[in-house]
Design a protein around this motif. Sequence first.
Motif, PDB file in Angstrom:
ATOM      1  N   GLU A   1      49.820  31.765  41.494  1.00  0.00           N
ATOM      2  CA  GLU A   1      50.080  33.155  41.127  1.00  0.00           C
ATOM      3  C   GLU A   1      48.813  33.996  41.245  1.00  0.00           C
ATOM      4  OE1 GLU A   1      51.755  33.152  37.231  1.00  0.00           O
ATOM      5  OE2 GLU A   1      53.658  32.232  37.858  1.00  0.00           O
ATOM      6  N   GLU A   2      47.680  33.404  40.824  1.00  0.00           N
ATOM      7  CA  GLU A   2      46.422  34.152  40.926  1.00  0.00           C
ATOM      8  C   GLU A   2      46.069  34.418  42.381  1.00  0.00           C
ATOM      9  OE1 GLU A   2      41.723  33.817  39.572  1.00  0.00           O
ATOM     10  OE2 GLU A   2      43.051  32.094  39.378  1.00  0.00           O
ATOM     11  N   LEU A   3      46.255  33.374  43.231  1.00  0.00           N
ATOM     12  CA  LEU A   3      45.956  33.554  44.653  1.00  0.00           C
ATOM     13  C   LEU A   3      46.846  34.613  45.283  1.00  0.00           C
ATOM     14  CD1 LEU A   3      45.456  29.827  45.718  1.00  0.00           C
ATOM     15  CD2 LEU A   3      43.729  31.628  45.850  1.00  0.00           C
ATOM     16  N   GLU A   4      48.166  34.533  44.972  1.00  0.00           N
ATOM     17  CA  GLU A   4      49.126  35.444  45.600  1.00  0.00           C
ATOM     18  C   GLU A   4      49.025  36.866  45.058  1.00  0.00           C
ATOM     19  OE1 GLU A   4      52.815  32.525  46.909  1.00  0.00           O
ATOM     20  OE2 GLU A   4      52.892  33.523  44.957  1.00  0.00           O
ATOM     21  N   LYS A   5      48.868  36.980  43.729  1.00  0.00           N
ATOM     22  CA  LYS A   5      48.962  38.304  43.102  1.00  0.00           C
ATOM     23  C   LYS A   5      47.619  38.998  42.910  1.00  0.00           C
ATOM     24  CE  LYS A   5      53.182  37.080  40.560  1.00  0.00           C
ATOM     25  NZ  LYS A   5      53.803  36.946  39.221  1.00  0.00           N
ATOM     26  N   SER A   6      46.537  38.234  42.938  1.00  0.00           N
ATOM     27  CA  SER A   6      45.247  38.854  42.628  1.00  0.00           C
ATOM     28  C   SER A   6      44.211  38.645  43.720  1.00  0.00           C
ATOM     29  CB  SER A   6      44.717  38.316  41.293  1.00  0.00           C
ATOM     30  OG  SER A   6      43.524  38.962  40.943  1.00  0.00           O
ATOM     31  N   ILE A   7      43.892  37.372  44.005  1.00  0.00           N
ATOM     32  CA  ILE A   7      42.793  37.100  44.933  1.00  0.00           C
ATOM     33  C   ILE A   7      43.131  37.552  46.354  1.00  0.00           C
ATOM     34  CG2 ILE A   7      41.397  35.289  45.991  1.00  0.00           C
ATOM     35  CD1 ILE A   7      41.590  33.735  43.386  1.00  0.00           C
ATOM     36  N   TYR A   8      44.303  37.128  46.870  1.00  0.00           N
ATOM     37  CA  TYR A   8      44.683  37.488  48.239  1.00  0.00           C
ATOM     38  C   TYR A   8      44.766  39.005  48.428  1.00  0.00           C
ATOM     39  CZ  TYR A   8      47.400  37.758  52.556  1.00  0.00           C
ATOM     40  OH  TYR A   8      47.835  38.070  53.812  1.00  0.00           O
ATOM     41  N   PRO A   9      45.466  39.746  47.528  1.00  0.00           N
ATOM     42  CA  PRO A   9      45.500  41.210  47.692  1.00  0.00           C
ATOM     43  C   PRO A   9      44.118  41.846  47.624  1.00  0.00           C
ATOM     44  CG  PRO A   9      47.207  40.500  46.158  1.00  0.00           C
ATOM     45  CD  PRO A   9      46.339  39.317  46.416  1.00  0.00           C
TER      46      PRO A   9
ATOM     47  N   SER B   1      39.879  41.479  39.510  1.00  0.00           N
ATOM     48  CA  SER B   1      40.947  42.059  38.703  1.00  0.00           C
ATOM     49  C   SER B   1      41.357  41.172  37.530  1.00  0.00           C
ATOM     50  CB  SER B   1      42.167  42.343  39.587  1.00  0.00           C
ATOM     51  OG  SER B   1      42.598  41.150  40.213  1.00  0.00           O
ATOM     52  N   MET B   2      41.187  39.838  37.686  1.00  0.00           N
ATOM     53  CA  MET B   2      41.509  38.941  36.581  1.00  0.00           C
ATOM     54  C   MET B   2      40.220  38.582  35.872  1.00  0.00           C
ATOM     55  SD  MET B   2      44.413  36.402  38.073  1.00  0.00           S
ATOM     56  CE  MET B   2      44.679  35.692  36.460  1.00  0.00           C
ATOM     57  N   SER B   3      40.159  38.839  34.573  1.00  0.00           N
ATOM     58  CA  SER B   3      38.930  38.612  33.820  1.00  0.00           C
ATOM     59  C   SER B   3      38.646  37.135  33.720  1.00  0.00           C
ATOM     60  CB  SER B   3      39.055  39.197  32.409  1.00  0.00           C
ATOM     61  OG  SER B   3      39.324  40.571  32.479  1.00  0.00           O
ATOM     62  N   PRO B   4      37.346  36.730  33.786  1.00  0.00           N
ATOM     63  CA  PRO B   4      37.011  35.334  33.583  1.00  0.00           C
ATOM     64  C   PRO B   4      37.339  34.887  32.169  1.00  0.00           C
ATOM     65  CG  PRO B   4      35.061  36.662  34.161  1.00  0.00           C
ATOM     66  CD  PRO B   4      36.218  37.577  34.021  1.00  0.00           C
ATOM     67  N   GLN B   5      37.409  33.579  32.004  1.00  0.00           N
ATOM     68  CA  GLN B   5      37.727  33.059  30.677  1.00  0.00           C
ATOM     69  C   GLN B   5      36.670  33.510  29.684  1.00  0.00           C
ATOM     70  OE1 GLN B   5      38.042  28.840  30.493  1.00  0.00           O
ATOM     71  NE2 GLN B   5      38.807  28.804  28.417  1.00  0.00           N
ATOM     72  N   GLY B   6      37.105  34.101  28.588  1.00  0.00           N
ATOM     73  CA  GLY B   6      36.174  34.583  27.578  1.00  0.00           C
ATOM     74  C   GLY B   6      35.859  36.050  27.727  1.00  0.00           C
ATOM     75  N   ALA B   7      36.084  36.622  28.903  1.00  0.00           N
ATOM     76  CA  ALA B   7      35.794  38.035  29.098  1.00  0.00           C
ATOM     77  C   ALA B   7      36.936  38.881  28.578  1.00  0.00           C
ATOM     78  CB  ALA B   7      35.570  38.325  30.584  1.00  0.00           C
ATOM     79  N   LYS B   8      36.605  40.112  28.220  1.00  0.00           N
ATOM     80  CA  LYS B   8      37.608  41.019  27.702  1.00  0.00           C
ATOM     81  C   LYS B   8      38.357  41.668  28.849  1.00  0.00           C
ATOM     82  CE  LYS B   8      34.715  42.129  23.703  1.00  0.00           C
ATOM     83  NZ  LYS B   8      33.956  43.192  23.010  1.00  0.00           N
ATOM     84  N   SER B   9      39.653  41.889  28.676  1.00  0.00           N
ATOM     85  CA  SER B   9      40.445  42.545  29.708  1.00  0.00           C
ATOM     86  C   SER B   9      40.102  44.027  29.742  1.00  0.00           C
ATOM     87  CB  SER B   9      41.940  42.365  29.436  1.00  0.00           C
ATOM     88  OG  SER B   9      42.271  42.908  28.169  1.00  0.00           O
TER      89      SER B   9
END
Length: 554
Positions: free
Chosen positions: A117-125, A272-280
């Motif tokens: 989902e991350e690849l399709e919805k965030s990284i690839y776009p 676009s997706m925050s790293p683990q621990g980071a605030k959105s």
Amino acid sequence: MDPWKSAQDVVRCTLCRTSMAFMYCEICHIHLCKDCVETHLSDSSKVHNVVSLKQYLTTLNYPKCRKHPTKQCELHCEQCDIPVCAQCISGEHLGHKPVDIFQNFDIKKEVLQRELEELEKSIYPKYKEIASNIPVQKADLSKNSQKLTTVIDKQGEVWHREIDTIISNLKSIVEEMESKHLVILKKQEDEITRTISEITQTIAELKKILNSKDVCLVSEYKSRNAEFRRLPPKLKVSLPNFRSEKIHTDQLIKQFGSLSALSFTIEEQDYSMSPQGAKSSPPDRSLMDVPQVITAIDTGYEYLYGVTCLNDTEVWTRGNEDMMKLFNQQGKQVKSIKTKSGYVPTDISVTRSGDLVYTDYNDRTVNIVKNTQVQTVIRLRGWSPRGVCSTASGDLLVVMDSDGDKQSKVVCYSGSTEKQSIQYNDKGQPLFSSGHYKYISENRNLDICFSDCGARVVVVVNQAGKLRFTYTGHPSTTKGSFDPRGITTDSHGRILTADYDNDCIHILDQGGQFLRYIDNRHLQFPRGLCVDTRDNLFVAERGTGKVKKIQYYK
């Protein structure tokens, strides 16, 4: 035609390699045709479990153990992160934590699903977006190059006109000098020609007289030789010449104009997706043209040094006393805590659990206040702490100077355990100056933001400690006038730092670009900064002893 090489979409029997396989041995992991099943089962040295190929393909199967080929892996060793059989658990994996392999399978499939989902919805776009911007950049590059070429050509035309004018003027001067010289020469030529004519005439007269017997002619002759002995003055002419100047290419380039250098800046892009621990990231908001002071809290300190938010209604403060005070936004003091050593606290912060943490430079300690009790969690040797902040993961970032102020570094602590030390850049040079005031804050993307008063610079590194950028003040200001003190970040990842000497706050974006000031109409010697969850800014004014709450978002 080889039946094994033809019709590759058909599964063939592993034994005979010709017939289609409708069965599968889950123990031996081979495909079998109906005719070969009996042959395979006749091998009594192994336990077999032959099922239909359809059942095998639609049912989860235990993998074969790599250490014990006759065993199936019904467990997963979490410590080693590999499938294991019962014999493995009682052997080399004894004492390790095993879980059911299908349970691990489900967990990992969930992880894989999230990755997909991350690849399709965030990284690839995101990559597509970045790639689509490159043609735009190429077009902009071409337009800029054409613009520069046109400007250079126009400047060349100007220079050509100037040179043509200079040449024309010089030629006109040459022609004028030649005309003046010719007039003088013509006048001298006319006078000499007339004198020669007179001399010629005199010679003729003398010859006539000498051949004559007329006494009267001889008596009447008047000599002109004395007149002719006075030769015409010699005209000395200094002919003009042209002295060409040596061409100094460097000076010509400076006079003609020059191109600014082509520079490339590698800037980390926000993901676009925050790293683990980071605030959105919250929805973007606009900065106010004229920020407003909402309240001003009189702390009672003679000199106020710092402020940190406990929550949206209360703030901790520190000043030139050994007492740290908690105020509500009505200006009422709620609580006070005295430092354990009796020294003035160097910096304060609040942990994720709401505990006050402070550094004590003179005592070389980092302390946490729990239920009014001060606990020393870090005691340094050879170093003294300055700035401190609590991270999104619950760790502590501590700025410290070595004895004698010879070195400075940032250390990340989990409890009292050192996790990471940040001191040098990729070239082995110090990131921070030693000595002086230092403040630190963690941004929502986990960047570490550091204000270095001694070097008059804001330094920002990423979570790994790699330098992202430095900020030395707005380009329009006098070099070296920037005096950064307190530093904080808001929910949009914007960086705010107090400019003590210039009575203002600099607001930067996450990449270090200046956005605007909160200027000196509101502030006097700002020292400490913090923001609450609603992005209200709290500023500790050193001289007035007041904490000002400022709204700077619309």
